[in-house]
Design an enzyme around this catalytic site. Sequence first.
Site, PDB file in Angstrom:
ATOM      1  N   HIS A  29      -4.878   9.126 -12.132  1.00  0.00           N
ATOM      2  CA  HIS A  29      -3.225   9.636 -13.324  1.00  0.00           C
ATOM      3  C   HIS A  29      -4.578   9.129 -14.458  1.00  0.00           C
ATOM      4  CE1 HIS A  29      -0.495   9.984 -16.305  1.00  0.00           C
ATOM      5  NE2 HIS A  29       0.102   8.434 -16.015  1.00  0.00           N
ATOM      6  N   HIS A  33      -3.164  18.547  -9.551  1.00  0.00           N
ATOM      7  CA  HIS A  33      -1.640  18.393 -10.488  1.00  0.00           C
ATOM      8  C   HIS A  33      -0.485  18.658  -9.367  1.00  0.00           C
ATOM      9  CE1 HIS A  33       0.643  17.658 -14.313  1.00  0.00           C
ATOM     10  NE2 HIS A  33      -0.875  16.886 -14.555  1.00  0.00           N
ATOM     11  N   ASP A  85      -7.598  16.097 -18.307  1.00  0.00           N
ATOM     12  CA  ASP A  85      -8.649  15.137 -18.116  1.00  0.00           C
ATOM     13  C   ASP A  85     -10.237  15.424 -17.297  1.00  0.00           C
ATOM     14  OD1 ASP A  85      -6.996  12.996 -18.327  1.00  0.00           O
ATOM     15  OD2 ASP A  85      -6.606  12.677 -15.689  1.00  0.00           O
TER      16      ASP A  85
HETATM   17  N1  ACO Z   1      -9.647  18.261  -4.956  1.00  0.00           N
HETATM   18  C1  ACO Z   1      -9.147  19.074  -3.720  1.00  0.00           C
HETATM   19  N2  ACO Z   1      -8.232  18.514  -2.950  1.00  0.00           N
HETATM   20  C2  ACO Z   1      -6.762  18.593  -4.544  1.00  0.00           C
HETATM   21  C3  ACO Z   1      -7.027  18.213  -5.046  1.00  0.00           C
HETATM   22  C4  ACO Z   1      -8.783  17.802  -5.527  1.00  0.00           C
HETATM   23  N3  ACO Z   1      -8.528  17.225  -7.313  1.00  0.00           N
HETATM   24  N4  ACO Z   1      -6.121  17.964  -5.542  1.00  0.00           N
HETATM   25  C5  ACO Z   1      -4.668  18.563  -4.715  1.00  0.00           C
HETATM   26  N5  ACO Z   1      -5.560  18.677  -3.875  1.00  0.00           N
HETATM   27  C6  ACO Z   1      -5.060  18.982  -2.398  1.00  0.00           C
HETATM   28  C7  ACO Z   1      -4.738  18.996  -1.466  1.00  0.00           C
HETATM   29  O1  ACO Z   1      -5.940  17.907  -0.713  1.00  0.00           O
HETATM   30  C8  ACO Z   1      -3.391  19.157  -0.493  1.00  0.00           C
HETATM   31  O2  ACO Z   1      -3.854  20.223   0.459  1.00  0.00           O
HETATM   32  P1  ACO Z   1      -3.275  19.938   1.784  1.00  0.00           P
HETATM   33  O3  ACO Z   1      -2.165  20.800   1.421  1.00  0.00           O
HETATM   34  O4  ACO Z   1      -4.268  20.565   2.272  1.00  0.00           O
HETATM   35  O5  ACO Z   1      -3.429  19.175   2.287  1.00  0.00           O
HETATM   36  C9  ACO Z   1      -2.691  19.956  -1.883  1.00  0.00           C
HETATM   37  O6  ACO Z   1      -4.077  20.290  -3.012  1.00  0.00           O
HETATM   38  C10 ACO Z   1      -1.611  19.399  -2.454  1.00  0.00           C
HETATM   39  O7  ACO Z   1      -1.725  18.077  -2.564  1.00  0.00           O
HETATM   40  P2  ACO Z   1      -1.359  16.604  -3.548  1.00  0.00           P
HETATM   41  O8  ACO Z   1      -2.689  15.524  -2.994  1.00  0.00           O
HETATM   42  O9  ACO Z   1       0.177  16.857  -2.431  1.00  0.00           O
HETATM   43  O10 ACO Z   1      -0.883  17.360  -4.942  1.00  0.00           O
HETATM   44  P3  ACO Z   1      -0.053  15.563  -5.599  1.00  0.00           P
HETATM   45  O11 ACO Z   1       0.133  16.385  -6.036  1.00  0.00           O
HETATM   46  O12 ACO Z   1      -0.018  14.706  -4.388  1.00  0.00           O
HETATM   47  O13 ACO Z   1      -1.741  15.364  -6.458  1.00  0.00           O
HETATM   48  C11 ACO Z   1      -3.246  14.773  -8.404  1.00  0.00           C
HETATM   49  C12 ACO Z   1      -1.624  15.535  -7.584  1.00  0.00           C
HETATM   50  C13 ACO Z   1      -2.651  13.492  -7.767  1.00  0.00           C
HETATM   51  C14 ACO Z   1      -3.749  14.930  -9.561  1.00  0.00           C
HETATM   52  C15 ACO Z   1      -4.113  15.497  -7.051  1.00  0.00           C
HETATM   53  O14 ACO Z   1      -4.406  17.062  -7.490  1.00  0.00           O
HETATM   54  C16 ACO Z   1      -5.910  14.549  -7.317  1.00  0.00           C
HETATM   55  O15 ACO Z   1      -5.705  13.734  -7.029  1.00  0.00           O
HETATM   56  N6  ACO Z   1      -6.031  15.368  -8.384  1.00  0.00           N
HETATM   57  C17 ACO Z   1      -7.465  14.648  -8.669  1.00  0.00           C
HETATM   58  C18 ACO Z   1      -7.573  13.258  -9.784  1.00  0.00           C
HETATM   59  C19 ACO Z   1      -6.967  13.665 -10.870  1.00  0.00           C
HETATM   60  O16 ACO Z   1      -7.788  14.699 -11.550  1.00  0.00           O
HETATM   61  N7  ACO Z   1      -5.586  13.040 -11.704  1.00  0.00           N
HETATM   62  C20 ACO Z   1      -5.623  12.992 -13.405  1.00  0.00           C
HETATM   63  C21 ACO Z   1      -4.747  13.936 -13.073  1.00  0.00           C
HETATM   64  S1  ACO Z   1      -3.836  14.584 -15.029  1.00  0.00           S
HETATM   65  C22 ACO Z   1      -3.276  12.703 -15.099  1.00  0.00           C
HETATM   66  O17 ACO Z   1      -2.664  12.280 -14.502  1.00  0.00           O
HETATM   67  C23 ACO Z   1      -3.514  12.603 -16.681  1.00  0.00           C
END
Ligand code: ACO
Length: 464
Positions: A304, A343, A399
Site C-alpha cells: 500500500h 492496482h 507510488d
Molecule cells: N508486478 C508484476 N505483476 C503484477 C503486479 C506487479 N506490481 N501487480 C499485479 N501483478 C500481476 C499478478 O502477479 C497477477 O498475475 P497472475 O494473474 O498471473 O497471477 C495479476 O497481476 C493480478 O495481481 P494481484 O496481485 O491479484 O492484484 P491485486 O489487486 O491483489 O494487487 C497490488 C494489487 C497489491 C497493488 C499489486 O499490484 C502489487 O503488489 N503492486 C506492487 C506494490 C505496489 O506498488 N503497491 C502500491 C499500490 S498503490 C497504493 O496502495 C497507494
Amino acid sequence: MTTQKDPKRLQKILQEAAKQARLEDAGDVQPSFTHHEADWPIECTVGPGLEGAVACESKVGYVNGEKGALVYRGFDIFELAARSSFEEVSYLLLYGKLPTRRELEAFNDRLVAYRHVPKSLRLLMGFPVENMNVMGALRLGTNLMRQEFTSLDRLSGRPDPVSAIGSDEDSMGMERPPRGEHDATYEFLPKGASAPCRSAEGTESCLHLISGVATIAAAISRIQKGLMPLEPDPELGHAANYLYMLTGKRPDPESARIMDVALILHADHGMNASTFATLVVASTLSDIYFSIGSGIAALNGPLHGGANEQVINQLEEIGRPENVPGWFDKARTENKKIIGFGHRVYKKYDPRARVLGPLAEMLSGSCEEVTSLLETARVLEKKVIEELGQDKSIYPNVDFYSGLVYTCLGIPKQMFTPTFAVSRVVGWTARVLEYLENNRIFRPRAIYTGSFGQRYLPIEERRD
Ligand code: ACO
C-alpha cells in the site's frame, strides 16, 4: 548559466495530464459502483481480499478503474490539482462543498491554530523516536494528540489510581508515590490548569488531526536527525509549512505549490486498505484518533503506501537504465511484483501518476540526485507496460513517481510514506464522519476450511 524557469510549467503539466487521461477515456461511470441510492443488500461478486465487495455508500470520492479517473465530491482530480489548494480540498472532502471565501478563511484559521501540538510533541520526545519506525512514531503521535485534545484517558470520573490500587494489598508499596513526596509524579499540565475535555468525535477532531499530523510527521523527521522540532509558521499554508517544518527552509512558491498538488492527489482514494482499516475501527465506536492510528498502520505496508519508499530502493537496486531488461526478467522468473506498478482498481494508467511522472521529470533538471533514477524509472515503466500492460493491465501507480518528486523537494526517503499519511488523513477523517452518520459495525464472515469433530488429547498422550 542559469536556465529560466517557465512560471506556467506546473500548470502545463496538469493540463497535459488531464488531456492524456481524456484521450484514453474508455467509457462512462461504472453502474455497479455508482448508484444514487443503494438498495441493500447488494449483490456483488466477492473475491479473496474482499475484491469486488461493496462495503458502504459514500459521497466523498470515486475511483473509476476502467477509465483511470479519480473524483472527489464530483470534482475531477485534475481540475482540483490545477485550481484548488490542499486546504480547500480538505474542506470539500469534509463538508461536501467548495467553501466560500469567508468559510475558507475561518477553516484556515482553525488549521493554523491546530498546527501547534506542543504537548503531544513534548510527550513524543520522551519516547525513543530516533530508533522507531517513522510510521510507528506517527501513529503514537496521533495517540498523544488524542490525549492533548480530549484528555479522555484522565477523565475526572475515573478512580484515583493510588487509592484504587490501595485496595490491592500486594501492589500498595509499588504504586504509592515515594514516602512523603506527594508531588513525585510528573505533571504534564501546569498546576491548576484544568485538562481540556473534548469529544474525540466530530469535525474539530478531524481538523486537529489534519493539521497536527503534518506537524508531528515533520517533527519526527527532525528528531530522528537529532534536531529540535520547528514551530509552524502562521504565514505559510499547509503544504509550505510541512516542507518548512521538515527541512528548516521556507520553500520557494513553486516547490510549495508542487507539495500542495502532491497532497491534493493523495487526499482520498475510495475504499483502499487504510481507509477500510480506519472505518472498521470507527465502526466499533472507538474514536477518530484510534481510527486514524489504524489507517496509518495499514498505510505503512509495502503493498500500500509503503510502496513509495520501496520504489526508490528498487530503482537503486536496478542501477543504470541498461540493467532494466535483465533485472525485469529475473524479477518475473522469481515471481516478484514490480513495486510501484499494478492496482486493485485501476486497469488503466493511474491519473495521479500522470501528474507525478512529469513533475518528477520537470524537477529532475535541478535535482541531480534523481536524474539517473528517473532515467531508470522511465525505462522500467516502458518495459513493464510493454510486457504486462496489455495482458494484465499493469501500469504505474501513484507510488511510482511520488518518491522522486519528494526527493527533489528535500523530503528524506523514510518520510515518503508519512507524507502520504499527512495527506490521506483528510480522506480518512471525511469518510469516518460520513460513515458514522449511518454506522453499522463491520463484521464480515470467513469461510471455515478447517476440520470438525477433533477429540482433545491430554498433553501427556501427544507425540512429537
Ligand atoms: N508486478 C508484476 N505483476 C503484477 C503486479 C506487479 N506490481 N501487480 C499485479 N501483478 C500481476 C499478478 O502477479 C497477477 O498475475 P497472475 O494473474 O498471473 O497471477 C495479476 O497481476 C493480478 O495481481 P494481484 O496481485 O491479484 O492484484 P491485486 O489487486 O491483489 O494487487 C497490488 C494489487 C497489491 C497493488 C499489486 O499490484 C502489487 O503488489 N503492486 C506492487 C506494490 C505496489 O506498488 N503497491 C502500491 C499500490 S498503490 C497504493 O496502495 C497507494
